[in-house]
Design an enzyme around this catalytic site. Sequence first.
Site, PDB file in Angstrom:
ATOM      1  N   ASP A  49       0.851  -1.195   0.000  1.00 42.47           N
ATOM      2  CA  ASP A  49       0.000   0.000   0.000  1.00 42.47           C
ATOM      3  C   ASP A  49       0.884   1.242   0.000  1.00 42.47           C
ATOM      4  O   ASP A  49       1.818   1.350   0.805  1.00 42.47           O
ATOM      5  CB  ASP A  49      -0.899   0.023   1.256  1.00 42.47           C
ATOM      6  CG  ASP A  49      -1.762   1.277   1.307  1.00 42.47           C
ATOM      7  OD1 ASP A  49      -2.714   1.369   0.501  1.00 42.47           O
ATOM      8  OD2 ASP A  49      -1.473   2.171   2.122  1.00 42.47           O
ATOM      9  N   TYR A  54       3.053   9.999   0.013  1.00 40.98           N
ATOM     10  CA  TYR A  54       4.107   9.466   0.883  1.00 40.98           C
ATOM     11  C   TYR A  54       5.478   9.901   0.368  1.00 40.98           C
ATOM     12  O   TYR A  54       5.947   9.452  -0.672  1.00 40.98           O
ATOM     13  CB  TYR A  54       4.022   7.939   0.997  1.00 40.98           C
ATOM     14  CG  TYR A  54       2.746   7.446   1.657  1.00 40.98           C
ATOM     15  CD1 TYR A  54       1.927   8.313   2.378  1.00 40.98           C
ATOM     16  CD2 TYR A  54       2.348   6.129   1.563  1.00 40.98           C
ATOM     17  CE1 TYR A  54       0.751   7.875   2.975  1.00 40.98           C
ATOM     18  CE2 TYR A  54       1.178   5.671   2.154  1.00 40.98           C
ATOM     19  CZ  TYR A  54       0.380   6.568   2.856  1.00 40.98           C
ATOM     20  OH  TYR A  54      -0.792   6.131   3.442  1.00 40.98           O
ATOM     21  N   GLN A 191     -10.313   2.074   3.545  1.00 42.58           N
ATOM     22  CA  GLN A 191      -9.069   2.037   4.336  1.00 42.58           C
ATOM     23  C   GLN A 191      -9.193   3.055   5.461  1.00 42.58           C
ATOM     24  O   GLN A 191      -9.387   4.240   5.226  1.00 42.58           O
ATOM     25  CB  GLN A 191      -7.851   2.369   3.457  1.00 42.58           C
ATOM     26  CG  GLN A 191      -6.563   2.279   4.255  1.00 42.58           C
ATOM     27  CD  GLN A 191      -5.279   2.531   3.474  1.00 42.58           C
ATOM     28  OE1 GLN A 191      -4.326   3.083   4.018  1.00 42.58           O
ATOM     29  NE2 GLN A 191      -5.225   2.105   2.229  1.00 42.58           N
ATOM     30  N   SER A 220      -2.441   1.367  10.286  1.00 43.14           N
ATOM     31  CA  SER A 220      -1.846   1.506  11.622  1.00 43.14           C
ATOM     32  C   SER A 220      -2.395   0.443  12.579  1.00 43.14           C
ATOM     33  O   SER A 220      -2.792   0.762  13.717  1.00 43.14           O
ATOM     34  CB  SER A 220      -2.082   2.912  12.196  1.00 43.14           C
ATOM     35  OG  SER A 220      -1.557   3.900  11.328  1.00 43.14           O
ATOM     36  N   PRO A 221      -2.417  -0.835  12.175  1.00 41.54           N
ATOM     37  CA  PRO A 221      -3.007  -1.885  13.017  1.00 41.54           C
ATOM     38  C   PRO A 221      -2.179  -2.171  14.276  1.00 41.54           C
ATOM     39  O   PRO A 221      -2.683  -2.789  15.214  1.00 41.54           O
ATOM     40  CB  PRO A 221      -3.029  -3.107  12.090  1.00 41.54           C
ATOM     41  CG  PRO A 221      -1.911  -2.863  11.121  1.00 41.54           C
ATOM     42  CD  PRO A 221      -1.886  -1.379  10.906  1.00 41.54           C
ATOM     43  N   GLY A 296       3.123  -1.326   8.637  1.00 44.00           N
ATOM     44  CA  GLY A 296       4.418  -0.781   8.259  1.00 44.00           C
ATOM     45  C   GLY A 296       5.521  -1.596   8.922  1.00 44.00           C
ATOM     46  O   GLY A 296       5.264  -2.399   9.831  1.00 44.00           O
TER      47      GLY A 296
HETATM   48  N1  NAP Z   1      -4.927   5.989   4.529  1.00 47.32           N
HETATM   49  C1  NAP Z   1      -4.286   6.713   5.415  1.00 47.32           C
HETATM   50  O1  NAP Z   1      -4.620   7.866   5.688  1.00 47.32           O
HETATM   51  C2  NAP Z   1      -3.122   6.080   6.146  1.00 47.32           C
HETATM   52  C3  NAP Z   1      -2.599   6.708   7.287  1.00 47.32           C
HETATM   53  C4  NAP Z   1      -1.537   6.086   7.945  1.00 47.32           C
HETATM   54  C5  NAP Z   1      -1.021   4.891   7.451  1.00 47.32           C
HETATM   55  N2  NAP Z   1      -1.539   4.324   6.311  1.00 47.32           N
HETATM   56  C6  NAP Z   1      -0.999   3.038   5.752  1.00 47.32           C
HETATM   57  O2  NAP Z   1      -0.815   2.111   6.814  1.00 47.32           O
HETATM   58  C7  NAP Z   1       0.541   1.675   6.836  1.00 47.32           C
HETATM   59  C8  NAP Z   1       0.951   1.327   8.247  1.00 47.32           C
HETATM   60  O3  NAP Z   1       0.696   2.386   9.135  1.00 47.32           O
HETATM   61  P1  NAP Z   1       1.709   2.904  10.264  1.00 47.32           P
HETATM   62  O4  NAP Z   1       3.119   2.710   9.840  1.00 47.32           O
HETATM   63  O5  NAP Z   1       1.218   4.246  10.638  1.00 47.32           O
HETATM   64  O6  NAP Z   1       1.354   1.997  11.527  1.00 47.32           O
HETATM   65  P2  NAP Z   1       1.635   0.493  12.018  1.00 47.32           P
HETATM   66  O7  NAP Z   1       1.650  -0.444  10.893  1.00 47.32           O
HETATM   67  O8  NAP Z   1       0.671   0.304  13.114  1.00 47.32           O
HETATM   68  O9  NAP Z   1       3.097   0.599  12.673  1.00 47.32           O
HETATM   69  C9  NAP Z   1       4.265   0.413  11.940  1.00 47.32           C
HETATM   70  C10 NAP Z   1       5.468   0.630  12.837  1.00 47.32           C
HETATM   71  O10 NAP Z   1       5.454  -0.265  13.952  1.00 47.32           O
HETATM   72  C11 NAP Z   1       6.757  -0.791  14.180  1.00 47.32           C
HETATM   73  N3  NAP Z   1       6.661  -2.254  13.909  1.00 47.32           N
HETATM   74  C12 NAP Z   1       6.114  -2.863  12.822  1.00 47.32           C
HETATM   75  N4  NAP Z   1       6.165  -4.197  12.937  1.00 47.32           N
HETATM   76  C13 NAP Z   1       6.748  -4.462  14.125  1.00 47.32           C
HETATM   77  C14 NAP Z   1       7.076  -5.664  14.804  1.00 47.32           C
HETATM   78  N5  NAP Z   1       6.792  -6.848  14.283  1.00 47.32           N
HETATM   79  N6  NAP Z   1       7.686  -5.566  16.014  1.00 47.32           N
HETATM   80  C15 NAP Z   1       7.977  -4.349  16.556  1.00 47.32           C
HETATM   81  N7  NAP Z   1       7.690  -3.172  15.949  1.00 47.32           N
HETATM   82  C16 NAP Z   1       7.078  -3.227  14.749  1.00 47.32           C
HETATM   83  C17 NAP Z   1       7.695  -0.073  13.231  1.00 47.32           C
HETATM   84  O11 NAP Z   1       8.143   1.139  13.859  1.00 47.32           O
HETATM   85  P3  NAP Z   1       9.467   1.237  14.754  1.00 47.32           P
HETATM   86  O12 NAP Z   1      10.392   0.131  14.374  1.00 47.32           O
HETATM   87  O13 NAP Z   1       9.993   2.582  14.443  1.00 47.32           O
HETATM   88  O14 NAP Z   1       8.966   1.132  16.168  1.00 47.32           O
HETATM   89  C18 NAP Z   1       6.765   0.302  12.088  1.00 47.32           C
HETATM   90  O15 NAP Z   1       7.212   1.401  11.331  1.00 47.32           O
HETATM   91  C19 NAP Z   1       1.316   2.811   6.170  1.00 47.32           C
HETATM   92  O16 NAP Z   1       2.554   2.383   5.627  1.00 47.32           O
HETATM   93  C20 NAP Z   1       0.356   3.221   5.091  1.00 47.32           C
HETATM   94  O17 NAP Z   1       0.467   2.345   3.976  1.00 47.32           O
HETATM   95  C21 NAP Z   1      -2.585   4.904   5.678  1.00 47.32           C
END
Ligand code: NAP
Length: 361
Positions: A49, A54, A191, A220-221, A296
């Site tokens: 995604d 971005y 989304q 951001s799950p 992410g």
């Molecule tokens: N539509 C929208 O408006 C919108 C908004 C936000 C996001 N998104 C989409 O959602 C995706 C994910 O969102 P997000 O990055 O905000 O939140 P997320 O998936 O909840 O968190 C990702 C972060 O958590 C940490 N992480 C991931 N897997 C891990 C694991 N197995 N163990 C430990 N830490 C882990 C990493 O950060 P650290 O290593 O730095 O701790 C990573 O960058 C984005 O890439 C984007 O594609 C969409």
Amino acid sequence: MSQRHASLDRVEVDGVILGAMGFGAPTADEGAEVDRLLACLDAGFDAIDTAPLYDFGASERVIGRALAQRTGARPLVLTKVGLRWDDHHGEVLFVARDPASGAPMPVRRDSRPESIALEVARSLERLGVERLDLVQVHQRDPHVPVAATMGALAELVHAGKVRAIGVSNFEAADVAEAARALGEIPLTSLQSEYSLLAREIEAGPFAAARDVGAGLLAYSPLAQGLLTGAHGPERRYASDDWRADTPRFSRRARARIARALDEVARPIARRHDATLAQVALAWVLHQRGVAAVIAGASRVEQARENLGAASLSLSPLEREQLARGFDGLGEDPLARVTGLPRRVGRRLLGPLRRVGAALRR
Ligand SMILES: NC(=O)c1ccc[n+]([C@@H]2O[C@H](COP(=O)([O-])OP(=O)(O)OC[C@H]3O[C@@H](n4cnc5c(N)ncnc54)[C@H](OP(=O)(O)O)[C@@H]3O)[C@@H](O)[C@H]2O)c1
């Protein structure tokens, strides 16, 4: 439960999609970003995604370079339209900084049909693909009728440039209107942010998506990492880390979350020989109507670990314990201070943390 394959209308994806918001940061070497993405894809993701916004085209560019180097089946590419930084039309959502010059750069909502067509053409070029698998309207543009935007996307489906259509961060009424406007073309997905710490959409947009048969793509799950156990209250952030001044990462908030992780999530993880991140992702994946989580990863090991959540089966009792254990812990201190409704505060925080990081660079 065996490996979970969620089914979006016209688009088959694995239950865990790789979120590419963090690929292409202006401070990073783009070649190294391409290598990191390739390593993540090799872990087994079949969908990514991204969005033009971005890192202002860089995330899509990195994906395009990675796809050009990769042999074998190409993963599905999910991207977005509707937020522009390269034009003067539309309502300003927030002000970022130009990564090259540092000059203020307003990001605007623009979902006019002509803008949608232009954005899709640019995404196709940056990504180096002939068709986008899913195009999602990033944010509702209050100045353009939903039907006009959907009409433009439907034309792009008929022209073979887009496979499926989705929306993002839409309210319930707009989800219903988008589905109605598309007529015979299904609205494939909504989304929205959704996790054990962010459940505000359940009664509104999520229910509306279920009603029209659109799958939820939960972003951001992991609550940006808060649900992984890596952010205990003792952790300190550098002053240029966006988390340093983000209310949901305050010490108090992290202490409350750490307690719930220890008391509720850790015993469940231990029982399944899983990690906390996998338990958090699996909880979301079990919710009726969730098509996939978009997670992410700052490191390849995280990406690999996250994929493992797709085969983790939680019992109804475990799901209920998790829901109860984290209930209310995602409440936004900022929203309480400003008096903004929680939903609004949260919606502003996503873009703001990126802007905050950009401004501090
Ligand atoms: N539509 C929208 O408006 C919108 C908004 C936000 C996001 N998104 C989409 O959602 C995706 C994910 O969102 P997000 O990055 O905000 O939140 P997320 O998936 O909840 O968190 C990702 C972060 O958590 C940490 N992480 C991931 N897997 C891990 C694991 N197995 N163990 C430990 N830490 C882990 C990493 O950060 P650290 O290593 O730095 O701790 C990573 O960058 C984005 O890439 C984007 O594609 C969409």
